[in-house]
Write a protein that holds these residues in place. Structure first.
Motif, PDB file in Angstrom:
ATOM      1  N   VAL A   1      24.403 -23.751  10.852  1.00  0.00           N
ATOM      2  CA  VAL A   1      25.637 -24.169  11.514  1.00  0.00           C
ATOM      3  C   VAL A   1      25.778 -25.687  11.442  1.00  0.00           C
ATOM      4  O   VAL A   1      24.786 -26.411  11.598  1.00  0.00           O
ATOM      5  CB  VAL A   1      25.646 -23.702  12.989  1.00  0.00           C
ATOM      6  N   PHE A   2      27.005 -26.151  11.227  1.00  0.00           N
ATOM      7  CA  PHE A   2      27.254 -27.582  11.087  1.00  0.00           C
ATOM      8  C   PHE A   2      28.490 -27.996  11.876  1.00  0.00           C
ATOM      9  O   PHE A   2      29.473 -27.252  11.964  1.00  0.00           O
ATOM     10  CB  PHE A   2      27.442 -27.946   9.612  1.00  0.00           C
ATOM     11  N   LEU A   3      28.418 -29.193  12.420  1.00  0.00           N
ATOM     12  CA  LEU A   3      29.527 -29.771  13.168  1.00  0.00           C
ATOM     13  C   LEU A   3      29.673 -31.237  12.763  1.00  0.00           C
ATOM     14  O   LEU A   3      28.683 -31.973  12.720  1.00  0.00           O
ATOM     15  CB  LEU A   3      29.261 -29.664  14.671  1.00  0.00           C
ATOM     16  N   VAL A   4      30.897 -31.644  12.448  1.00  0.00           N
ATOM     17  CA  VAL A   4      31.166 -33.032  12.072  1.00  0.00           C
ATOM     18  C   VAL A   4      31.886 -33.729  13.214  1.00  0.00           C
ATOM     19  O   VAL A   4      32.902 -33.234  13.715  1.00  0.00           O
ATOM     20  CB  VAL A   4      32.038 -33.116  10.797  1.00  0.00           C
ATOM     21  N   VAL A   5      31.348 -34.879  13.638  1.00  0.00           N
ATOM     22  CA  VAL A   5      31.979 -35.664  14.695  1.00  0.00           C
ATOM     23  C   VAL A   5      32.187 -37.098  14.204  1.00  0.00           C
ATOM     24  O   VAL A   5      31.403 -37.607  13.399  1.00  0.00           O
ATOM     25  CB  VAL A   5      31.145 -35.675  15.995  1.00  0.00           C
ATOM     26  N   ASN A   6      33.247 -37.693  14.701  1.00  0.00           N
ATOM     27  CA  ASN A   6      33.554 -39.073  14.332  1.00  0.00           C
ATOM     28  C   ASN A   6      33.913 -39.851  15.600  1.00  0.00           C
ATOM     29  O   ASN A   6      34.935 -39.599  16.230  1.00  0.00           O
ATOM     30  CB  ASN A   6      34.710 -39.108  13.328  1.00  0.00           C
ATOM     31  N   GLU A   7      33.038 -40.777  15.966  1.00  0.00           N
ATOM     32  CA  GLU A   7      33.249 -41.621  17.139  1.00  0.00           C
ATOM     33  C   GLU A   7      33.495 -43.046  16.640  1.00  0.00           C
ATOM     34  O   GLU A   7      32.726 -43.582  15.842  1.00  0.00           O
ATOM     35  CB  GLU A   7      32.016 -41.573  18.045  1.00  0.00           C
TER      36      GLU A   7
ATOM     37  N   ASN B   1      18.932 -22.257  10.572  1.00  0.00           N
ATOM     38  CA  ASN B   1      18.268 -21.000  10.894  1.00  0.00           C
ATOM     39  C   ASN B   1      16.755 -21.105  10.707  1.00  0.00           C
ATOM     40  O   ASN B   1      15.967 -20.590  11.506  1.00  0.00           O
ATOM     41  CB  ASN B   1      18.850 -19.900   9.994  1.00  0.00           C
ATOM     42  N   ALA B   2      16.342 -21.809   9.660  1.00  0.00           N
ATOM     43  CA  ALA B   2      14.909 -21.913   9.340  1.00  0.00           C
ATOM     44  C   ALA B   2      14.122 -22.723  10.351  1.00  0.00           C
ATOM     45  O   ALA B   2      12.896 -22.593  10.447  1.00  0.00           O
ATOM     46  CB  ALA B   2      14.739 -22.532   7.950  1.00  0.00           C
ATOM     47  N   THR B   3      14.787 -23.576  11.137  1.00  0.00           N
ATOM     48  CA  THR B   3      14.107 -24.401  12.142  1.00  0.00           C
ATOM     49  C   THR B   3      14.474 -23.976  13.560  1.00  0.00           C
ATOM     50  O   THR B   3      14.476 -24.800  14.481  1.00  0.00           O
ATOM     51  CB  THR B   3      14.435 -25.887  11.934  1.00  0.00           C
ATOM     52  N   ALA B   4      14.827 -22.687  13.707  1.00  0.00           N
ATOM     53  CA  ALA B   4      15.158 -22.119  15.023  1.00  0.00           C
ATOM     54  C   ALA B   4      16.316 -22.865  15.680  1.00  0.00           C
ATOM     55  O   ALA B   4      16.378 -23.004  16.898  1.00  0.00           O
ATOM     56  CB  ALA B   4      13.935 -22.104  15.935  1.00  0.00           C
ATOM     57  N   TYR B   5      17.237 -23.358  14.859  1.00  0.00           N
ATOM     58  CA  TYR B   5      18.467 -24.005  15.301  1.00  0.00           C
ATOM     59  C   TYR B   5      18.226 -25.268  16.144  1.00  0.00           C
ATOM     60  O   TYR B   5      18.994 -25.599  17.039  1.00  0.00           O
ATOM     61  CB  TYR B   5      19.350 -23.016  16.058  1.00  0.00           C
ATOM     62  N   LYS B   6      17.166 -25.959  15.812  1.00  0.00           N
ATOM     63  CA  LYS B   6      16.927 -27.260  16.434  1.00  0.00           C
ATOM     64  C   LYS B   6      17.979 -28.254  15.940  1.00  0.00           C
ATOM     65  O   LYS B   6      18.279 -28.328  14.751  1.00  0.00           O
ATOM     66  CB  LYS B   6      15.529 -27.765  16.066  1.00  0.00           C
ATOM     67  N   LYS B   7      18.551 -29.019  16.834  1.00  0.00           N
ATOM     68  CA  LYS B   7      19.618 -29.951  16.470  1.00  0.00           C
ATOM     69  C   LYS B   7      19.076 -31.101  15.623  1.00  0.00           C
ATOM     70  O   LYS B   7      18.120 -31.773  15.994  1.00  0.00           O
ATOM     71  CB  LYS B   7      20.272 -30.522  17.734  1.00  0.00           C
ATOM     72  N   GLU B   8      19.704 -31.325  14.467  1.00  0.00           N
ATOM     73  CA  GLU B   8      19.358 -32.427  13.586  1.00  0.00           C
ATOM     74  C   GLU B   8      20.607 -33.289  13.386  1.00  0.00           C
ATOM     75  O   GLU B   8      21.690 -32.768  13.128  1.00  0.00           O
ATOM     76  CB  GLU B   8      18.859 -31.898  12.235  1.00  0.00           C
ATOM     77  N   VAL B   9      20.456 -34.588  13.499  1.00  0.00           N
ATOM     78  CA  VAL B   9      21.580 -35.527  13.395  1.00  0.00           C
ATOM     79  C   VAL B   9      21.500 -36.255  12.058  1.00  0.00           C
ATOM     80  O   VAL B   9      20.481 -36.861  11.729  1.00  0.00           O
ATOM     81  CB  VAL B   9      21.589 -36.540  14.554  1.00  0.00           C
TER      82      VAL B   9
END
Length: 550
Positions: free
Chosen positions: A222-228, A249-257
Motif C-alpha cells: 500500500v502506498f500514499l503520497v503526501v505533499n506538505e 506486505n513483506a514487512t508486516a505493513y510497517k510504515k516506511e517514509v
C-alpha cells in the motif's frame, strides 16, 4: 423459394443486430443485442467473470440497479434494484460497487449524528441478485460533525482480488485532517489498517497539506503520497515536503517514509502508478517559484519520479518544461512567445507504462461550472456544466526526461440539472486538501457527461485514443480549427493514433460515421491490454460492446 429468401434475410438482420461491428484501422468494435428500454442507464461497468458482465445502472435521482449480461450476446440476464438495509435505524446510502475475485459487493455508508460516527459497510450480492444478510463493517470513523464527515475513496488492486479504501475528514477546531486507510481481501476481511492526523501550524506562511494519491500493487503493498509545503518568509524560499508512505506486505505493513527532495519548484498535483516490477511511478504538474518563495501556481511542465521499492530510493527525478510547440497549441503563439505558463486546469487522466519502461501521461482539460440554484428548499434545481477539452499527451523516457509531447484537439461539454449532487472527486478545507481524482459523480451520469472524455489504448508501442467528436471535424487535428462537440447524441467516434515520435494520424472511417451508436467513454471497463468493454447508445437504443485491438 420466397420463404427461403425471407428467412435468409431475417437471419442476416438478426445476426447484424447481435454482432453489429465496425473497424477503425486495427481496432474492432463489436456490439451485442439491443438492451431493454427500462429507463435505468448504465453508469459503470465493473467487471466480467464466468461469462457474466456486471454493470451499475441509475434510474431517476438515486435508484441504483445491478445489471448482469451474458458475455457472448451481451444480452441482459438480470436487473435488480439495490435495496440497502438500515443500520441502527438509519438508512444506508449507496457508495460503490466492486467485483473482487469474481464476487460482487455493494458498499454503503451511514452517519450517526449522536455518536458522530461515519460507518462504511459491505454486502455481498448473491447469484439471485439479492443482497446477502451478512453485513460487513469496514469503517467506523469518528468525525467532528455531519458537515465535516468527509469522504471515502476506493482503489481496486490490479488483479481485482483486494480493495484499498481511505476515509478523510476535517477537524476544523483542531486545525487537523484525519485520514484512515485500510486494505481488504476478496472476503472484505481487513488485512491492513493505518490512521493518522495532520495538524496545521499557523506560524507557517502559505501552508498546504495535500493527500495527493494512494494505490495498491499486485503484491498487496500500500502506498500514499503526501505533499506538505509552506513559504519560509525569513529565508524567502519555498519548502516542499514531498513524501511517499509505503506499507509493504513483506514487512508486516510497517510504515516506511520515502523522501523526494528538490528545491525552487512547487508540486501542483501527483498521480501514482504501482507497477509489477516493484517500482513506483509518480507523475504530475509543477510550477515555478519566485525569488521571494511564492509559487506561481500555473503549470510549468510535467515531472516524473521513479522509486525502487527494493531500496526505497528515488532513482530519478526529472522536471520537464512544456516545449514551445506544445505551448503554442495550449496557449496560442502570442502567449507562447511571451513565455506564459499553462493554466492549472488539467488533471491527469491516465498513466501508461511503455514497452521501453518509460511512461505516457495523458492530462485532460477538466472544468466543472456549478450554477445558482433555482426553486425553493429541497425542490431547488442546480445546473452543472462539465467541460472536457484537449488532452496533453506527454511521453517520457525510462529516465523520466521528455521524449515527445503533443495535444489531442477536442472540445466537449455537457450540461445537467440536478436537485443535489456530491462531488467525491476531491475535497478541501483551508490549508488541507484531498485530490484523489476528478471523476464525474455517479448521480449526474446517464444524463450526458458520460459521452465526454476519451478511452486510451496502448499496444505494440502505439498509443490510440478514441473519443466522440463533431462529424464536421473529420480529418482535423489542429486545435485552432476544431468545432465543439455540440449535441453528443449526434457525435461520431474518432481515433487519434501516435507513432513513436508523437506524430498524430486521425482515422474517421465511413463505417463509424454511419453507425447509429455513440460510445460513452465515461463508462468502460478495461479487461486487459487488448480488450475493453464499452457502453454505447443513441436515444433509446442501448448496447454493450467490446473494443479489441488486433
Amino acid at each position: 423459394m420466397n420463404k427461403i429468401y425471407f428467412f435468409l434475410v431475417l437471419f442476416i438482420v438478426c445476426s447484424t443486430n447481435v454482432f453489429a461491428q465496425y473497424d477503425i484501422e486495427n481496432i474492432k468494435i463489436t456490439y451485442g443485442v439491443e438492451l431493454p428500454d427500462d429507463k435505468a442507464k448504465i453508469v459503470k461497468l465493473f467487471g466480467e467473470n464466468n461469462g457474466i458482465v456486471y454493470a451499475l445502472a441509475l434510474k431517476g435521482k438515486d435508484d441504483y440497479y445491478i445489471k448482469t449480461f451474458s458475455s457472448g450476446e451481451m444480452k441482459m440476464l438480470s436487473n435488480k434494484l439495490i435495496v440497502l438495509p438500515e443500520l441502527k435505524d438509519r438508512e444506508i446510502e449507496f457508495e460503490e460497487v466492486v467485483l473482487l475475485n469474481g464476487k460482487p459487493y455493494i458498499i454503503g455508508s451511514v452517519y450517526h449524528k449522536k455518536d458522530k460516527i461515519y460507518t462504511l459497510v459491505g454486502l455481498e450480492l448473491g447469484e439471485d441478485g439479492k443482497l446477502k444478510k451478512n453485513m460487513i463493517t469496514l469503517f467506523e470513523s469518528e468525525v467532528a460533525k455531519n458537515r465535516d464527515k468527509g469522504s471515502f475513496y476506493f482503489k481496486v488492486s490490479p488483479d481485482e482480488t483486494s480493495i484499498l479504501i481511505m476515509h478523510t475528514a476535517i477537524f476544523d477546531k483542531e486545525d487537523a485532517l484525519k485520514y484512515e486507510i485500510k486494505l481488504f481481501d476478496s472476503n472484505l476481511k481487513a488485512v491492513f489498517s493505518n490512521i493518522d492526523k495532520v495538524t496545521y501550524d499557523d506560524s507557517k506562511k502559505d501552508y498546504e497539506f495535500i493527500l495527493s494519491d494512494f494505490d495498491v500493487n499486485v503484491f498487496n503493498d500500500v502506498f500514499l503520497v503526501v505533499n506538505e509545503s509552506y513559504r519560509d518568509s525569513k529565508k524567502k524560499e519555498k519548502v516542499e515536503k514531498f513524501q511517499v508512505f509505503a506499507f509493504k506486505n513483506a514487512t508486516a505493513y510497517k510504515k516506511e517514509v520515502i523522501d523526494i527532495n528538490f528545491k525552487d519548484k512547487e508540486i501542483i498535483n501527483c498521480k501514482m502508478m504501482a507497477t509489477n516490477k516493484k517500482t513506483l511511478q509518480l507523475v504530475g504538474f509543477y510550477s515555478s517559484v519566485r525569488e521571494n518563495g511564492k509559487a506561481n501556481k500555473e503549470l510549468k511542465g510535467v515531472y516524473n519520479a521513479t522509486i525502487n521499492l527494493t531500496t526505497n530510493v528515488n532513482e530519478n527525478l526529472k522536471f520537464n518544461e512544456f516545449d514551445y510547440a506544445t505551448k503554442v497549441k495550449l496557449l496560442g503563439e502570442r502567449r507562447a512567445k511571451k513565455g506564459k505558463d499553462v493554466k492549472p486546469l488539467y488533471n491527469i487522466h491516465t498513466i501508461i507504462e511503455k514497452n521501453d519502461g518509460g511512461l505516457i501521461v495523458l492530462s485532460e482539460y477538466q472544468l466543472v461550472i456549478v450554477g445558482k440554484k433555482s426553486g425553493i428548499g429541497p425542490l431547488a434545481i442546480m445546473p452543472i456544466t462539465f467541460i472536457r477539452n484537449e488532452i496533453i499527451v506527454t511521453s517520457l523516457k525510462p529516465d523520466g526526461s521528455l521524449d515527445w509531447s503533443n495535444v489531442v484537439a477536442k472540445d466537449q461539454e455537457a450540461a445537467v440539472s440536478v436537485m443535489s449532487v456530491g462531488f467525491s472527486g476531491g475535497s478541501s478545507s483551508g490549508s488541507f486538501s484531498v485530490g484523489m481524482s476528478a471523476s464525474i459523480p455517479l448521480a449526474t451520469m446517464g444524463k450526458g457527461p458520460e459521452y465526454l472524455s476519451a478511452i486510451p489504448i496502448y499496444k505494440d508501442g502505439q498509443l490510440n485514443i478514441i473519443f466522440n467528436d463533431n462529424k464536421k471535424n473529420k480529418g482535423i487535428t489542429d486545435i485552432e480549427e476544431i468545432k465543439s462537440l455540440g449535441n453528443y447524441n449526434n457525435a461520431v467516434p474518432t481515433l487519434f493514433r501516435f507513432d513513436d515520435k508523437g506524430n498524430i494520424t486521425r482515422f474517421d472511417p465511413e463505417e463509424a460515421i454511419k453507425n447509429e451508436l455513440v460510445i460513452r467513454p465515461g463508462v468502460y471497463y478495461r479487461k486487459n491490454d487488448n480488450e475493453f468493454l464499452i457502453y454505447a447508445s443513441r436515444k433509446k437504443a442501448d448496447k454493450l460492446g467490446r473494443v479489441i485491438i488486433q
